[in-house]
Design a protein around this motif. Structure first.
Motif, PDB file in Angstrom:
ATOM      1  N   HIS A 183       0.851  -1.188   0.000  1.00 16.12           N
ATOM      2  CA  HIS A 183       0.000   0.000   0.000  1.00 16.12           C
ATOM      3  C   HIS A 183       0.885   1.235   0.000  1.00 16.12           C
ATOM      4  O   HIS A 183       1.548   1.528   0.997  1.00 16.12           O
ATOM      5  CB  HIS A 183      -0.894  -0.075   1.246  1.00 16.12           C
ATOM      6  N   HIS A 237       3.777   0.850   3.013  1.00 16.83           N
ATOM      7  CA  HIS A 237       3.748  -0.250   3.992  1.00 16.83           C
ATOM      8  C   HIS A 237       3.130  -1.491   3.368  1.00 16.83           C
ATOM      9  O   HIS A 237       2.557  -1.433   2.278  1.00 16.83           O
ATOM     10  CB  HIS A 237       2.959   0.155   5.244  1.00 16.83           C
ATOM     11  N   ASP A 283       0.298  -4.511   4.123  1.00 15.88           N
ATOM     12  CA  ASP A 283      -0.852  -4.842   4.964  1.00 15.88           C
ATOM     13  C   ASP A 283      -0.970  -6.358   5.024  1.00 15.88           C
ATOM     14  O   ASP A 283      -1.120  -7.016   3.996  1.00 15.88           O
ATOM     15  CB  ASP A 283      -2.134  -4.221   4.405  1.00 15.88           C
TER      16      ASP A 283
HETATM   17 MN    MN Z   1      -2.716   0.022   4.376  1.00 12.73          MN
END
Ligand code: MN
Length: 209
Positions: free
Chosen positions: A40, A46, A48
């Motif tokens: 993401h 980051h 997920d």
């Molecule tokens: Mn996210």
């Protein structure tokens, strides 16, 4: 089900007239529990990490992504439960919306809960998570083998924000160890083979049409 709507927090953060993320429907699921790892590219890049528990995907934001090396302890910060259909979400969340940015599905598959109590009896996965330590075996296309999620901060009502560690539980031979998290900008979707950049470019094209 303890909560009337297990996706209340998820839905409360989003305007489904603006984002194409799934709204989620009740009664989904069945079969082996699923996992998904998305990349993401939001305000900060980051990974997920999401594990199906019942009708939702329990979710953690993992800044560096999962590692295949048991020596790496990866910070994992819980986020709201997501609908099961989120496993297939890939696309652009509009700027200014919650989580605005591009998402690709880096890996997905099934997992097997492994947590046992001191007498060797299996512990239900949701209970293990509630207690702050869960072990499981991933069977994905990139991630494989045993992992553990362990809460090391928070968890009490009104306490500090929860923080967990995601760790590969056992060293394995190079053949079965699975792949480590890649450079997110070079990583390709396991669904479409596309990079974040390609998904973002196509998303912009779709908006212009
Ligand atoms: Mn996210």
């Amino acid at each position: 089900m303890t909560d009337k709507d297990p996706l209340r927090r998820y839905r409360g953060k989003r305007d489904f007239d603006l984002t194409r993320e799934p709204r989620g429907r009740p009664g989904a699921g069945g079969g082996d529990p699923r996992f998904v790892v998305q990349i993401h590219d939001a305000s900060t890049m980051h990974f997920d990490f999401r594990l199906q528990v019942g009708e939702v995907l329990k979710s953690w934001s993992v800044p560096k992504g999962p590692s295949a090396d048991p020596r790496d302890k990866r910070l994992a910060v819980p986020t709201e439960d997501h609908p099961l259909e989120y496993e297939n979400f890939e696309g652009v969340i509009p700027e200014g919306e919650y989580g605005g940015g591009t998402v690709i599905v880096w890996d997905h598959g099934t997992y097997r809960p492994l947590s046992h109590d001191r007498r060797g009896r299996p512990v239900p996965f949701d209970e293990a998570l509630e207690r702050g330590h869960a072990t499981f075996c991933l069977d994905g296309l990139k991630l494989r083998g045993e992992y553990a999620l362990t809460r090391f901060r928070g968890g009490k009502e009104g306490g500090e924000r929860e923080a967990w560690l995601l760790v590969k539980a056992k060293a394995e031979s190079a053949r079965t160890a699975g792949r480590a998290a890649p450079d997110p900008r070079r990583a390709r979707s396991v669904r479409s083979g596309r990079t974040l950049h390609q998904v973002a470019a196509e998303g912009r094209g779709a908006e212009e049409r």
